[in-house]
Design a protein around this motif. Structure first.
Motif, PDB file in Angstrom:
ATOM      1  N   ASP A 161     -37.347  90.822  52.617  1.00 36.52           N
ATOM      2  CA  ASP A 161     -37.455  90.627  54.067  1.00 36.52           C
ATOM      3  C   ASP A 161     -38.420  89.518  54.472  1.00 36.52           C
ATOM      4  O   ASP A 161     -38.763  89.392  55.652  1.00 36.52           O
ATOM      5  N   SER A 162     -38.858  88.710  53.518  1.00 34.95           N
ATOM      6  CA  SER A 162     -39.813  87.648  53.839  1.00 34.95           C
ATOM      7  C   SER A 162     -39.276  86.687  54.891  1.00 34.95           C
ATOM      8  O   SER A 162     -39.989  86.291  55.820  1.00 34.95           O
ATOM      9  N   GLY A 163     -38.007  86.281  54.745  1.00 33.76           N
ATOM     10  CA  GLY A 163     -37.412  85.359  55.713  1.00 33.76           C
ATOM     11  C   GLY A 163     -37.339  85.958  57.101  1.00 33.76           C
ATOM     12  O   GLY A 163     -37.593  85.272  58.104  1.00 33.76           O
ATOM     13  N   LYS A 164     -37.013  87.239  57.186  1.00 28.43           N
ATOM     14  CA  LYS A 164     -36.954  87.942  58.474  1.00 28.43           C
ATOM     15  C   LYS A 164     -38.328  87.978  59.125  1.00 28.43           C
ATOM     16  O   LYS A 164     -38.464  87.761  60.345  1.00 28.43           O
ATOM     17  N   HIS A 219     -35.127  77.891  56.341  1.00 30.35           N
ATOM     18  CA  HIS A 219     -34.506  78.745  55.327  1.00 30.35           C
ATOM     19  C   HIS A 219     -33.690  77.846  54.403  1.00 30.35           C
ATOM     20  O   HIS A 219     -32.831  77.091  54.851  1.00 30.35           O
ATOM     21  N   LYS A 220     -33.982  77.911  53.125  1.00 27.80           N
ATOM     22  CA  LYS A 220     -33.293  77.048  52.167  1.00 27.80           C
ATOM     23  C   LYS A 220     -32.902  77.823  50.913  1.00 27.80           C
ATOM     24  O   LYS A 220     -33.409  78.915  50.664  1.00 27.80           O
ATOM     25  N   LYS A 221     -32.035  77.228  50.149  1.00 26.28           N
ATOM     26  CA  LYS A 221     -31.648  77.800  48.867  1.00 26.28           C
ATOM     27  C   LYS A 221     -32.841  77.785  47.919  1.00 26.28           C
ATOM     28  O   LYS A 221     -33.641  76.852  47.936  1.00 26.28           O
ATOM     29  N   ASN A 222     -32.952  78.810  47.106  1.00 25.54           N
ATOM     30  CA  ASN A 222     -34.085  78.900  46.184  1.00 25.54           C
ATOM     31  C   ASN A 222     -34.147  77.690  45.259  1.00 25.54           C
ATOM     32  O   ASN A 222     -33.174  77.342  44.588  1.00 25.54           O
ATOM     33  N   GLU A 268     -43.024  89.839  50.840  1.00 26.27           N
ATOM     34  CA  GLU A 268     -43.019  90.580  52.104  1.00 26.27           C
ATOM     35  C   GLU A 268     -44.254  91.459  52.289  1.00 26.27           C
ATOM     36  O   GLU A 268     -44.658  91.721  53.429  1.00 26.27           O
ATOM     37  N   HIS A 269     -44.879  91.910  51.208  1.00 25.11           N
ATOM     38  CA  HIS A 269     -46.032  92.798  51.328  1.00 25.11           C
ATOM     39  C   HIS A 269     -47.345  92.041  51.542  1.00 25.11           C
ATOM     40  O   HIS A 269     -48.376  92.659  51.834  1.00 25.11           O
ATOM     41  N   TYR A 270     -47.325  90.721  51.385  1.00 23.20           N
ATOM     42  CA  TYR A 270     -48.555  89.938  51.495  1.00 23.20           C
ATOM     43  C   TYR A 270     -48.529  88.908  52.619  1.00 23.20           C
ATOM     44  O   TYR A 270     -49.575  88.429  53.055  1.00 23.20           O
ATOM     45  N   ILE A 271     -47.330  88.560  53.065  1.00 23.50           N
ATOM     46  CA  ILE A 271     -47.199  87.423  53.981  1.00 23.50           C
ATOM     47  C   ILE A 271     -47.893  87.655  55.321  1.00 23.50           C
ATOM     48  O   ILE A 271     -48.397  86.722  55.939  1.00 23.50           O
ATOM     49  N   HIS A 272     -47.976  88.908  55.772  1.00 23.25           N
ATOM     50  CA  HIS A 272     -48.637  89.177  57.054  1.00 23.25           C
ATOM     51  C   HIS A 272     -50.105  88.743  57.013  1.00 23.25           C
ATOM     52  O   HIS A 272     -50.599  88.098  57.947  1.00 23.25           O
ATOM     53  N   LYS A 273     -50.792  89.091  55.933  1.00 21.09           N
ATOM     54  CA  LYS A 273     -52.208  88.733  55.829  1.00 21.09           C
ATOM     55  C   LYS A 273     -52.375  87.222  55.810  1.00 21.09           C
ATOM     56  O   LYS A 273     -53.299  86.672  56.428  1.00 21.09           O
ATOM     57  N   CYS A 274     -51.480  86.544  55.122  1.00 25.11           N
ATOM     58  CA  CYS A 274     -51.540  85.087  55.040  1.00 25.11           C
ATOM     59  C   CYS A 274     -51.346  84.449  56.411  1.00 25.11           C
ATOM     60  O   CYS A 274     -52.187  83.681  56.881  1.00 25.11           O
ATOM     61  N   VAL A 275     -50.235  84.768  57.058  1.00 27.47           N
ATOM     62  CA  VAL A 275     -49.907  84.146  58.342  1.00 27.47           C
ATOM     63  C   VAL A 275     -50.910  84.538  59.422  1.00 27.47           C
ATOM     64  O   VAL A 275     -51.328  83.703  60.231  1.00 27.47           O
ATOM     65  N   PHE A 333     -52.592  73.055  65.493  1.00 28.58           N
ATOM     66  CA  PHE A 333     -51.952  72.911  64.191  1.00 28.58           C
ATOM     67  C   PHE A 333     -50.494  73.335  64.304  1.00 28.58           C
ATOM     68  O   PHE A 333     -50.086  73.981  65.269  1.00 28.58           O
ATOM     69  N   GLU A 334     -49.718  72.940  63.303  1.00 27.86           N
ATOM     70  CA  GLU A 334     -48.355  73.458  63.182  1.00 27.86           C
ATOM     71  C   GLU A 334     -48.268  74.200  61.850  1.00 27.86           C
ATOM     72  O   GLU A 334     -48.853  73.777  60.845  1.00 27.86           O
ATOM     73  N   LEU A 335     -47.578  75.308  61.882  1.00 32.28           N
ATOM     74  CA  LEU A 335     -47.411  76.135  60.686  1.00 32.28           C
ATOM     75  C   LEU A 335     -45.949  76.068  60.270  1.00 32.28           C
ATOM     76  O   LEU A 335     -45.055  76.458  61.037  1.00 32.28           O
ATOM     77  N   ILE A 336     -45.715  75.561  59.063  1.00 29.91           N
ATOM     78  CA  ILE A 336     -44.355  75.410  58.560  1.00 29.91           C
ATOM     79  C   ILE A 336     -44.123  76.444  57.461  1.00 29.91           C
ATOM     80  O   ILE A 336     -44.725  76.371  56.388  1.00 29.91           O
ATOM     81  N   LEU A 337     -43.287  77.426  57.746  1.00 35.20           N
ATOM     82  CA  LEU A 337     -42.950  78.470  56.788  1.00 35.20           C
ATOM     83  C   LEU A 337     -41.620  78.112  56.127  1.00 35.20           C
ATOM     84  O   LEU A 337     -40.603  77.979  56.809  1.00 35.20           O
ATOM     85  N   ILE A 338     -41.625  77.944  54.820  1.00 31.85           N
ATOM     86  CA  ILE A 338     -40.420  77.575  54.084  1.00 31.85           C
ATOM     87  C   ILE A 338     -39.919  78.787  53.309  1.00 31.85           C
ATOM     88  O   ILE A 338     -40.484  79.163  52.276  1.00 31.85           O
ATOM     89  N   ASN A 339     -38.885  79.428  53.816  1.00 34.65           N
ATOM     90  CA  ASN A 339     -38.286  80.557  53.106  1.00 34.65           C
ATOM     91  C   ASN A 339     -37.390  80.007  52.001  1.00 34.65           C
ATOM     92  O   ASN A 339     -36.305  79.489  52.250  1.00 34.65           O
ATOM     93  N   ASP A 340     -37.855  80.139  50.773  1.00 31.35           N
ATOM     94  CA  ASP A 340     -37.183  79.540  49.622  1.00 31.35           C
ATOM     95  C   ASP A 340     -36.133  80.503  49.046  1.00 31.35           C
ATOM     96  O   ASP A 340     -36.189  80.881  47.882  1.00 31.35           O
ATOM     97  N   GLY A 341     -35.194  80.908  49.899  1.00 29.92           N
ATOM     98  CA  GLY A 341     -34.116  81.791  49.449  1.00 29.92           C
ATOM     99  C   GLY A 341     -34.605  83.151  49.012  1.00 29.92           C
ATOM    100  O   GLY A 341     -34.055  83.754  48.078  1.00 29.92           O
ATOM    101  N   SER A 342     -35.627  83.665  49.673  1.00 22.29           N
ATOM    102  CA  SER A 342     -36.196  84.955  49.279  1.00 22.29           C
ATOM    103  C   SER A 342     -35.202  86.091  49.504  1.00 22.29           C
ATOM    104  O   SER A 342     -34.632  86.219  50.589  1.00 22.29           O
ATOM    105  N   PRO A 343     -34.996  86.970  48.493  1.00 23.45           N
ATOM    106  CA  PRO A 343     -34.018  88.049  48.619  1.00 23.45           C
ATOM    107  C   PRO A 343     -34.541  89.270  49.380  1.00 23.45           C
ATOM    108  O   PRO A 343     -33.776  90.175  49.698  1.00 23.45           O
TER     109      PRO A 343
END
Length: 336
Positions: free
Chosen positions: A45-48, A64-67, A15-22, A33-43
């Protein structure tokens, strides 16, 4: 019409780094382009955060998927990708503003199956950049995979060839050959995937342009953070992929033997791993040594290279005679 690029970003506890990436992706001068974000069951706020981005930009898809780990997340992205080319970006890294433009312009010049580009590894301490390492070729190189033999060691040492985020992959090759990341591997999963992709490719382009920034600060010791203590089978899998690929491109200039030191270094990781896992019982540590004893690739590399090195000569003698306690104490002296 320019080809479409699918960008796959696995997301987990970042959650503290994803903003810079995206933000670095959305700021691209090339827009198709298309951007595919795969939330791998992150506990956290990354998925939010991913959901918030998808509301703001229609080019973003969120799953959103199970880890299941980074390989599982990337594979989910591969299944969803609709672009002609695929780019993998880790969620704690970022890309230059002209990265996609640079890649598209190269594709207009060269109809390559993959473009492999330069990268910078950045090390931060308390948000301050203290070190950067540049990887990449000095000038553009177009090469047929079948002719890679005489250049493989040079490219391996300068570019690395290990990380999947330094490649732009042709999606058709991935889809046609059903190429996925091996989800059972806890390390070298990128290299294993890259080698299988290259095995099914024809033309490659290496460019000197630095397009990717890798955050070393968040890349903690992989052996320490993953639960799988016995990684001999992982090393065997990627070593087998490497040897199969080298056999395909031909043993020019003794390329296979030149890679033996690297393969032996990979096989040293299980030895360090059983030292790191101090809570393991001796019988579990001996199981690792037994697997090494029965590993045919390890035996081959030892007999053709490692037997001239004192440590490996003694170590191999111990495990060959099933003197695992002596082998363990030898490892402890070397790697403690």
């Amino acid at each position: 019409m320019d080809p479409k690029i699918s960008i796959i970003v696995p997301v987990y506890k970042i959650e503290h780094y994803i903003h810079k990436c995206v933000d670095s992706i959305l700021a691209q001068s090339f827009k198709d382009f298309e951007l595919i974000l795969i939330n791998d069951g992150s506990p956290d706020d990354s998925g939010k955060i991913c959901n918030e981005y998808s509301v703001k930009d229609s080019r973003i898809k969120v799953i959103h998927k199970k880890n299941g780990g980074v390989s599982s997340a990337r594979n989910a992205g591969i299944d969803l990708a609709t672009g002609e080319y695929i780019l993998f970006v880790d969620s704690d890294d970022w890309i230059e503003k002209d990265a996609l433009d640079t890649l598209i312009n190269q594709l207009k010049l060269e109809k390559s199956d993959s473009i492999i580009f330069g990268s910078v590894k950045d090390l931060y301490t308390e948000q301050k950049l203290i070190k950067s390492e540049l990887n990449g070729v000095h000038k553009k190189v177009n090469i047929n995979v079948s002719d890679l033999g005489s250049n493989f060691v040079y490219l391996f040492n300068t570019v690395g060839l290990l990380a999947s985020w330094m490649y732009l992959f042709k999606a058709k090759i991935i889809k046609d050959h059903k190429l996925y990341f091996n989800e059972s591997l806890v390390l070298y999963e990128d290299f294993d995937f890259n080698l299988r992709f290259l095995k099914n490719s024809i033309n490659l382009t290496f460019i000197p342009n630095v397009l990717y920034h890798y955050n070393m600060s968040t890349s903690i010791n992989q052996l320490a953070k993953r639960n799988k203590y016995n990684i001999v089978s992982d090393i065997n899998t990627v070593s087998n992929s490497l040897l199969e690929f080298l056999e395909l491109i031909g043993n020019k200039e003794g390329i296979v033997r030149q890679m033996y030191p690297y393969i032996l270094t990979m096989y040293t990781l299980p030895l360090k791993n059983i030292i790191l896992h101090k809570k393991l019982k001796l019988r579990e540590k001996f199981k690792v040594l037994e697997e090494l004893r029965n590993d045919k690739i390890f035996a081959k590399v030892f007999l053709e290279y490692g037997k001239n090195l004192k440590f490996y000569k003694l170590f191999y003698a111990f495990i060959n005679k099933r003197m695992y306690l002596a082998a363990y104490y030898l490892i402890s002296l070397k790697f403690k």
